[in-house]
Motif scaffolding. Structure first.
Motif, PDB file in Angstrom:
ATOM      1  N   HIS A 245      -3.387   0.836 -26.810  1.00  0.00           N
ATOM      2  CA  HIS A 245      -3.928  -0.421 -26.239  1.00  0.00           C
ATOM      3  C   HIS A 245      -2.653  -1.056 -25.953  1.00  0.00           C
ATOM      4  CE1 HIS A 245      -4.711  -4.887 -26.121  1.00  0.00           C
ATOM      5  NE2 HIS A 245      -5.553  -4.725 -26.798  1.00  0.00           N
ATOM      6  N   PRO A 246      -2.664  -1.338 -24.766  1.00  0.00           N
ATOM      7  CA  PRO A 246      -1.563  -2.198 -23.736  1.00  0.00           C
ATOM      8  C   PRO A 246      -0.509  -2.731 -24.462  1.00  0.00           C
ATOM      9  CG  PRO A 246      -2.715  -1.998 -22.321  1.00  0.00           C
ATOM     10  CD  PRO A 246      -3.330  -1.913 -23.950  1.00  0.00           C
ATOM     11  N   CYS A 282     -10.566 -10.848 -23.061  1.00  0.00           N
ATOM     12  CA  CYS A 282      -9.119 -10.049 -23.305  1.00  0.00           C
ATOM     13  C   CYS A 282      -7.720 -11.114 -24.126  1.00  0.00           C
ATOM     14  CB  CYS A 282      -8.828  -9.051 -22.758  1.00  0.00           C
ATOM     15  SG  CYS A 282      -7.164  -8.456 -23.433  1.00  0.00           S
ATOM     16  N   PHE A 284      -5.102 -10.986 -24.885  1.00  0.00           N
ATOM     17  CA  PHE A 284      -4.051 -10.295 -23.998  1.00  0.00           C
ATOM     18  C   PHE A 284      -3.562 -10.235 -22.563  1.00  0.00           C
ATOM     19  CE2 PHE A 284      -1.098  -6.303 -23.261  1.00  0.00           C
ATOM     20  CZ  PHE A 284       0.412  -7.487 -23.940  1.00  0.00           C
ATOM     21  N   HIS A 285      -4.506 -10.433 -21.287  1.00  0.00           N
ATOM     22  CA  HIS A 285      -5.242 -10.209 -19.719  1.00  0.00           C
ATOM     23  C   HIS A 285      -3.801 -10.818 -19.444  1.00  0.00           C
ATOM     24  CE1 HIS A 285      -7.059 -14.011 -19.482  1.00  0.00           C
ATOM     25  NE2 HIS A 285      -6.897 -13.874 -18.538  1.00  0.00           N
ATOM     26  N   CYS A 288      -0.871  -8.640 -19.427  1.00  0.00           N
ATOM     27  CA  CYS A 288      -1.092  -7.194 -19.889  1.00  0.00           C
ATOM     28  C   CYS A 288      -1.330  -7.235 -18.506  1.00  0.00           C
ATOM     29  CB  CYS A 288      -2.955  -7.165 -19.848  1.00  0.00           C
ATOM     30  SG  CYS A 288      -2.974  -5.314 -20.378  1.00  0.00           S
ATOM     31  N   LEU A 290      -2.001  -4.135 -16.535  1.00  0.00           N
ATOM     32  CA  LEU A 290      -3.096  -3.118 -16.249  1.00  0.00           C
ATOM     33  C   LEU A 290      -4.551  -4.635 -16.473  1.00  0.00           C
ATOM     34  CD1 LEU A 290      -2.644  -0.287 -19.043  1.00  0.00           C
ATOM     35  CD2 LEU A 290      -1.662  -0.818 -16.232  1.00  0.00           C
ATOM     36  N   ALA A 291      -4.267  -5.560 -16.523  1.00  0.00           N
ATOM     37  CA  ALA A 291      -5.986  -6.019 -16.309  1.00  0.00           C
ATOM     38  C   ALA A 291      -6.071  -6.015 -15.489  1.00  0.00           C
ATOM     39  CB  ALA A 291      -5.086  -8.015 -16.530  1.00  0.00           C
ATOM     40  N   PHE A 292      -7.320  -6.347 -15.429  1.00  0.00           N
ATOM     41  CA  PHE A 292      -8.240  -5.929 -13.968  1.00  0.00           C
ATOM     42  C   PHE A 292      -9.827  -7.073 -14.489  1.00  0.00           C
ATOM     43  CE2 PHE A 292      -9.834  -2.925 -17.075  1.00  0.00           C
ATOM     44  CZ  PHE A 292     -11.523  -2.638 -17.588  1.00  0.00           C
ATOM     45  N   PRO A 300     -12.760  -7.767 -25.101  1.00  0.00           N
ATOM     46  CA  PRO A 300     -13.493  -6.167 -25.733  1.00  0.00           C
ATOM     47  C   PRO A 300     -12.838  -6.184 -27.365  1.00  0.00           C
ATOM     48  CG  PRO A 300     -11.353  -6.248 -25.305  1.00  0.00           C
ATOM     49  CD  PRO A 300     -11.122  -7.503 -25.050  1.00  0.00           C
ATOM     50  N   CYS A 313      -9.679  -2.220 -25.857  1.00  0.00           N
ATOM     51  CA  CYS A 313      -9.203  -2.870 -24.979  1.00  0.00           C
ATOM     52  C   CYS A 313     -10.382  -2.047 -23.585  1.00  0.00           C
ATOM     53  CB  CYS A 313      -7.903  -2.029 -24.498  1.00  0.00           C
ATOM     54  SG  CYS A 313      -7.362  -1.571 -22.702  1.00  0.00           S
ATOM     55  N   TRP A 314     -10.693  -2.382 -22.828  1.00  0.00           N
ATOM     56  CA  TRP A 314     -11.624  -2.162 -21.384  1.00  0.00           C
ATOM     57  C   TRP A 314     -11.097  -0.624 -21.182  1.00  0.00           C
ATOM     58  CZ3 TRP A 314     -15.919  -3.823 -23.037  1.00  0.00           C
ATOM     59  CH2 TRP A 314     -16.483  -5.052 -23.475  1.00  0.00           C
ATOM     60  N   LEU A 315     -10.151  -0.405 -21.108  1.00  0.00           N
ATOM     61  CA  LEU A 315      -9.568   0.661 -20.679  1.00  0.00           C
ATOM     62  C   LEU A 315     -10.131   1.584 -21.085  1.00  0.00           C
ATOM     63  CD1 LEU A 315      -5.801   0.457 -18.788  1.00  0.00           C
ATOM     64  CD2 LEU A 315      -8.720   0.520 -17.679  1.00  0.00           C
TER      65      LEU A 315
END
Ligand code: SF4
Length: 322
Positions: A245-246, A282, A284-285, A288, A290-292, A300, A313-315
């Motif tokens: 997780h980021p 999320c 944390f977005h 984060c 890496l958020a998209f 997630p 985490c979606w990633l």
């Protein structure tokens, strides 16, 4: 391992604080965590993430709004520690500040004897010998019995607080930041003591800490909490080597590389959002890198990503872009 093997089990616990004329705070938004006998589970996250609230729910000091807390399969009722049923005295808590949790006007021996009196497993005539044994178990001499808390260092006082918890013959101890008030050398010594007690007495421990370096040193499992939710969990070594997780990655990356000094409280870039108004999607977005798009709208779920490891985490999902 089956859930029967868990000494302490928190399932989908939610804790909501109602506030007069203000938005309720969902301090814990659905967290599950289990502790087996002889296992140390670390619960980490920044200040205000809900980990201490969850710890208090684990011992019945806070009533969950939803979900359940089980101690050897029996529900932990939200009662004061002194009024809890005998079957729950084996579930003990150690607090951050031993100074405030010990009575300054009573000797150490009398405070340990009080704890023995509550559980009534040792006849009064056996209290002095058991008090000496408890002190020895935490690395203090029997002579400590006749002294007062202020005559000890912070690390020694925390040992006394641990001895008092041991008086109940616990099978589970919940420790809320037990090392954070101590200096570096006392931290290391008390951390080693916890590991020894866990292994020798087969006690399960839930160790709440913002100090990832300490948790890495002592815990078998780690759960990472962010704004009321567990976002990653797994065996300590694996989680440290390959954080998924980021947020976990950022926490580990933020551990100061001090020369022999203990780490300071972890501070990540960006503000911790207000728990009363957590971000959509999320949580944390906003912090984060890496958020998209999907992260801003969909939360997630916490999923098993490999045996023994979960993360939210979606990633890590096959259905999102790499
Ligand atoms: Fe970052 Fe998105 Fe994963 Fe949340 S779901 S941690 S915002 S990549």
């Amino acid at each position: 391992m089956s859930s029967e093997a868990n000494a302490l089990e928190l399932k989908d616990v939610e804790i909501v604080y109602q506030r007069r004329h203000r938005t309720p705070v969902r301090a814990v938004a659905g967290a599950s965590i289990a502790v087996k006998p002889g296992q140390i589970v670390g619960l980490v996250g920044e200040s205000g993430c809900g980990k201490s609230t969850l710890a208090r729910a684990a011992v019945g000091l806070v009533a969950p709004s939803a979900g359940s807390v089980l101690f050897h399969g029996e529900p932990v009722k939200p009662l004061g520690l002194r009024s809890r049923p005998a079957s729950l005295t084996g579930l003990q808590m150690v607090f951050q500040d031993p100074q405030s949790s010990l009575n300054p006007r009573r000797t150490v021996g009398s405070q340990l004897a009080d704890a023995l009196e509550i559980v009534r497993r040792t006849p009064r005539s056996g209290h002095p010998a058991r008090v000496s044994e408890l002190l020895e178990q935490v690395g203090l001499p029997a002579s400590a019995s006749s002294r007062y808390p202020h005559q000890f260092s912070g690390g020694q006082r925390q040992r006394i607080a641990i001895a008092r918890a041991l008086a109940a013959d616990p099978t589970v101890m919940v420790l809320d930041e037990p090392l954070s008030a101590l200096d570096a050398s006392a931290q290391a010594q008390v951390a080693n003591l916890l590991v020894r007690l866990c292994r020798d007495l087969d006690i399960g421990m839930l160790l709440i800490s913002h100090d990832l370096a300490i948790v890495n040193q002592v815990a078998d499992e780690v759960a990472v909490m962010y704004l009321g939710l567990i976002v990653e969990q797994g065996p300590t070594g694996e989680l440290w080597r390959t954080p998924r997780h980021p947020y976990t990655e950022a926490l580990i990356g933020a551990i100061p590389q001090a020369d022999g000094e203990h780490s300071q409280p972890t501070v990540l870039p960006g503000e911790v959002p207000n728990p009363a108004a957590p971000p959509a999607g999320c949580r944390f977005h906003p912090r984060c890198p890496l958020a998209f798009d999907r992260c801003r709208t969909d939360a997630p779920p916490l999923l098993t990503v490999e045996p023994g490891r979960t993360q939210a985490c979606w990633l890590q999902r096959a259905d999102v872009p790499a």
